[in-house]
Design a protein around this motif. Structure first.
Motif, PDB file in Angstrom:
ATOM      1  N   VAL A   1      11.179  -4.715 -10.609  1.00 36.94           N
ATOM      2  CA  VAL A   1       9.744  -4.727 -10.331  1.00 36.94           C
ATOM      3  C   VAL A   1       9.116  -3.340 -10.454  1.00 36.94           C
ATOM      4  O   VAL A   1       7.892  -3.223 -10.439  1.00 36.94           O
ATOM      5  N   THR A   2       9.939  -2.302 -10.560  1.00 36.30           N
ATOM      6  CA  THR A   2       9.396  -0.951 -10.718  1.00 36.30           C
ATOM      7  C   THR A   2      10.392  -0.074 -11.469  1.00 36.30           C
ATOM      8  O   THR A   2      11.595  -0.311 -11.430  1.00 36.30           O
ATOM      9  N   TYR A   3       9.843   0.900 -12.136  1.00 34.13           N
ATOM     10  CA  TYR A   3      10.671   1.913 -12.804  1.00 34.13           C
ATOM     11  C   TYR A   3      10.528   3.259 -12.101  1.00 34.13           C
ATOM     12  O   TYR A   3      11.041   4.262 -12.576  1.00 34.13           O
ATOM     13  N   ALA A   4       9.834   3.261 -10.974  1.00 37.29           N
ATOM     14  CA  ALA A   4       9.583   4.502 -10.235  1.00 37.29           C
ATOM     15  C   ALA A   4      10.531   4.603  -9.044  1.00 37.29           C
ATOM     16  O   ALA A   4      10.562   3.720  -8.188  1.00 37.29           O
ATOM     17  N   ARG A   5      11.261   5.695  -8.996  1.00 36.18           N
ATOM     18  CA  ARG A   5      12.092   5.988  -7.823  1.00 36.18           C
ATOM     19  C   ARG A   5      11.208   6.626  -6.743  1.00 36.18           C
ATOM     20  O   ARG A   5      10.040   6.923  -6.983  1.00 36.18           O
ATOM     21  N   GLY A   6      11.800   6.847  -5.580  1.00 33.02           N
ATOM     22  CA  GLY A   6      11.076   7.498  -4.501  1.00 33.02           C
ATOM     23  C   GLY A   6      10.507   8.836  -4.941  1.00 33.02           C
ATOM     24  O   GLY A   6      11.205   9.646  -5.537  1.00 33.02           O
ATOM     25  N   GLY A   7       9.221   9.055  -4.690  1.00 30.36           N
ATOM     26  CA  GLY A   7       8.540  10.282  -5.079  1.00 30.36           C
ATOM     27  C   GLY A   7       7.926  10.211  -6.463  1.00 30.36           C
ATOM     28  O   GLY A   7       7.263  11.149  -6.899  1.00 30.36           O
ATOM     29  N   GLU A   8       8.118   9.088  -7.168  1.00 30.72           N
ATOM     30  CA  GLU A   8       7.590   8.943  -8.528  1.00 30.72           C
ATOM     31  C   GLU A   8       6.484   7.896  -8.623  1.00 30.72           C
ATOM     32  O   GLU A   8       6.071   7.535  -9.713  1.00 30.72           O
ATOM     33  N   SER A   9       6.030   7.398  -7.479  1.00 32.79           N
ATOM     34  CA  SER A   9       5.001   6.363  -7.452  1.00 32.79           C
ATOM     35  C   SER A   9       3.792   6.862  -6.680  1.00 32.79           C
ATOM     36  O   SER A   9       3.937   7.549  -5.661  1.00 32.79           O
ATOM     37  N   LEU A  10       2.609   6.482  -7.133  1.00 31.54           N
ATOM     38  CA  LEU A  10       1.412   6.863  -6.387  1.00 31.54           C
ATOM     39  C   LEU A  10       1.352   6.159  -5.036  1.00 31.54           C
ATOM     40  O   LEU A  10       0.631   6.595  -4.142  1.00 31.54           O
ATOM     41  N   HIS A  11       2.137   5.088  -4.860  1.00 32.58           N
ATOM     42  CA  HIS A  11       2.243   4.470  -3.530  1.00 32.58           C
ATOM     43  C   HIS A  11       2.777   5.491  -2.520  1.00 32.58           C
ATOM     44  O   HIS A  11       2.361   5.500  -1.367  1.00 32.58           O
ATOM     45  N   ASN A  12       3.701   6.351  -2.959  1.00 32.47           N
ATOM     46  CA  ASN A  12       4.295   7.349  -2.060  1.00 32.47           C
ATOM     47  C   ASN A  12       3.284   8.400  -1.619  1.00 32.47           C
ATOM     48  O   ASN A  12       3.500   9.076  -0.613  1.00 32.47           O
ATOM     49  N   PHE A  13       2.200   8.537  -2.359  1.00 37.13           N
ATOM     50  CA  PHE A  13       1.180   9.534  -2.048  1.00 37.13           C
ATOM     51  C   PHE A  13      -0.062   8.892  -1.414  1.00 37.13           C
ATOM     52  O   PHE A  13      -1.085   9.546  -1.242  1.00 37.13           O
TER      53      PHE A  13
ATOM     54  N   GLY B   1       0.849  -1.182   0.000  1.00 35.97           N
ATOM     55  CA  GLY B   1       0.000   0.000   0.000  1.00 35.97           C
ATOM     56  C   GLY B   1       0.882   1.228   0.000  1.00 35.97           C
ATOM     57  O   GLY B   1       1.692   1.415  -0.904  1.00 35.97           O
ATOM     58  N   TYR B   2       0.757   2.034   1.043  1.00 37.95           N
ATOM     59  CA  TYR B   2       1.598   3.218   1.162  1.00 37.95           C
ATOM     60  C   TYR B   2       3.062   2.801   1.275  1.00 37.95           C
ATOM     61  O   TYR B   2       3.389   1.829   1.968  1.00 37.95           O
ATOM     62  N   ARG B   3       3.936   3.531   0.585  1.00 38.12           N
ATOM     63  CA  ARG B   3       5.379   3.310   0.688  1.00 38.12           C
ATOM     64  C   ARG B   3       6.068   4.631   0.971  1.00 38.12           C
ATOM     65  O   ARG B   3       5.726   5.657   0.377  1.00 38.12           O
ATOM     66  N   THR B   4       7.072   4.576   1.837  1.00 37.99           N
ATOM     67  CA  THR B   4       7.904   5.758   2.060  1.00 37.99           C
ATOM     68  C   THR B   4       8.844   5.924   0.867  1.00 37.99           C
ATOM     69  O   THR B   4       8.995   5.011   0.046  1.00 37.99           O
ATOM     70  N   ILE B   5       9.481   7.081   0.799  1.00 38.55           N
ATOM     71  CA  ILE B   5      10.486   7.323  -0.248  1.00 38.55           C
ATOM     72  C   ILE B   5      11.588   6.268  -0.152  1.00 38.55           C
ATOM     73  O   ILE B   5      12.024   5.712  -1.171  1.00 38.55           O
ATOM     74  N   GLU B   6      12.025   5.972   1.065  1.00 36.47           N
ATOM     75  CA  GLU B   6      13.090   4.987   1.270  1.00 36.47           C
ATOM     76  C   GLU B   6      12.657   3.606   0.791  1.00 36.47           C
ATOM     77  O   GLU B   6      13.423   2.901   0.134  1.00 36.47           O
ATOM     78  N   ASP B   7      11.423   3.212   1.142  1.00 40.00           N
ATOM     79  CA  ASP B   7      10.904   1.920   0.687  1.00 40.00           C
ATOM     80  C   ASP B   7      10.877   1.855  -0.842  1.00 40.00           C
ATOM     81  O   ASP B   7      11.239   0.840  -1.442  1.00 40.00           O
ATOM     82  N   GLN B   8      10.417   2.938  -1.462  1.00 35.40           N
ATOM     83  CA  GLN B   8      10.325   2.975  -2.925  1.00 35.40           C
ATOM     84  C   GLN B   8      11.714   2.877  -3.546  1.00 35.40           C
ATOM     85  O   GLN B   8      11.910   2.161  -4.527  1.00 35.40           O
ATOM     86  N   ASN B   9      12.670   3.583  -2.986  1.00 34.28           N
ATOM     87  CA  ASN B   9      14.031   3.525  -3.531  1.00 34.28           C
ATOM     88  C   ASN B   9      14.638   2.135  -3.380  1.00 34.28           C
ATOM     89  O   ASN B   9      15.342   1.664  -4.277  1.00 34.28           O
TER      90      ASN B   9
END
Length: 181
Positions: free
Chosen positions: A90-102, A68-76
C-alpha cells in the motif's frame, strides 16, 4: 607564495570537499531517528480537512478520513504490508519518507449508504451523475490539497491528499518547517 598555497587549498576544497558535502546533503537520506517530527497534523491541514468533510457532506457525499499523521513506527509497519507482513503493498514510503510523518497528509474513503468505508472510484452515492470520488478530489484541490492520483510514475495513491507548502520531502527531512497560520 603564501597566497598561492591559500588558493590551492581553496581550490582543493571546492573540487573535493564541497561536492562531497553537497552529494551527502542532497542524496543521502537522514536517519529517521534523528528527524524532528510533529506529533499531529499541521493546523492548516486540520482546518482544510474539516472544510473538505463539510463541503463533501453538503454535496451528499459522506467521507471518512482513514489516516492522517503517522509516526515513523506506524509508517514502517505500513511499509511492511505486502513485504514481510501479509496483504498487498500500500506504500513505497518507509518511515520518514511520507508527508504523513510530517503531519501534511491525509487519506480518505467514501461512505456508502450503509455507512461503510469504500474506495470505489466509480460510486455515485448522491446520484447526480458524477463520480463521488472525483467530486471529493476536485473539492480537495480547491482547498489546496494535492492528490495522490496525480503522482508521477507508476504508483498512484488515490486516497491520498497532501499539502507540501512548497517544500520538498528532502527539505522537510532536513528540518525545514511549513509556515503556521
Amino acid at each position: 607564495m603564501f597566497a598561492k598555497y591559500i588558493r590551492i587549498l581553496i581550490g582543493l576544497f571546492l573540487i573535493i570537499v564541497l561536492p562531497g558535502w553537497l552529494i551527502y546533503y542532497y542524496f543521502v537520506p537522514p536517519d529517521p531517528d534523528e528527524l524532528e517530527l510533529p506529533d499531529g497534523l499541521h493546523p492548516l491541514v486540520v482546518e482544510k480537512r474539516d472544510i473538505l468533510i463539510g463541503r463533501a457532506g453538503e454535496a451528499g457525499i459522506p467521507i471518512l478520513i482513514t489516516d492522517g499523521y503517522r509516526t515513523i513506527e506506524d509508517q514502517n509497519q505500513l511499509y511492511e504490508r505486502g513485504r514481510s507482513q501479509p496483504g498487498k503493498i500500500v506504500t513505497y514510503a518507509r518511515g520518514g519518507e511520507s508527508l504523513h510523518n510530517f503531519g501534511l497528509a491525509i487519506d480518505f474513503a467514501l461512505l456508502n449508504k450503509k455507512g461503510n468505508a469504500i474506495w470505489d472510484m466509480q460510486y455515485d452515492g448522491n446520484r447526480n451523475g458524477k463520480r463521488d470520488w472525483a467530486e471529493v478530489v476536485t473539492m480537495a484541490k480547491q482547498e489546496g490539497f494535492q492528490w495522490g492520483g496525480d503522482f508521477k510514475g507508476s504508483f498512484k495513491d488515490y486516497p491520498h491528499l497532501e499539502m507540501g507548502f512548497g517544500l520538498s520531502l528532502r527539505e522537510l527531512q532536513r528540518g525545514e518547517k511549513p509556515p503556521l497560520p
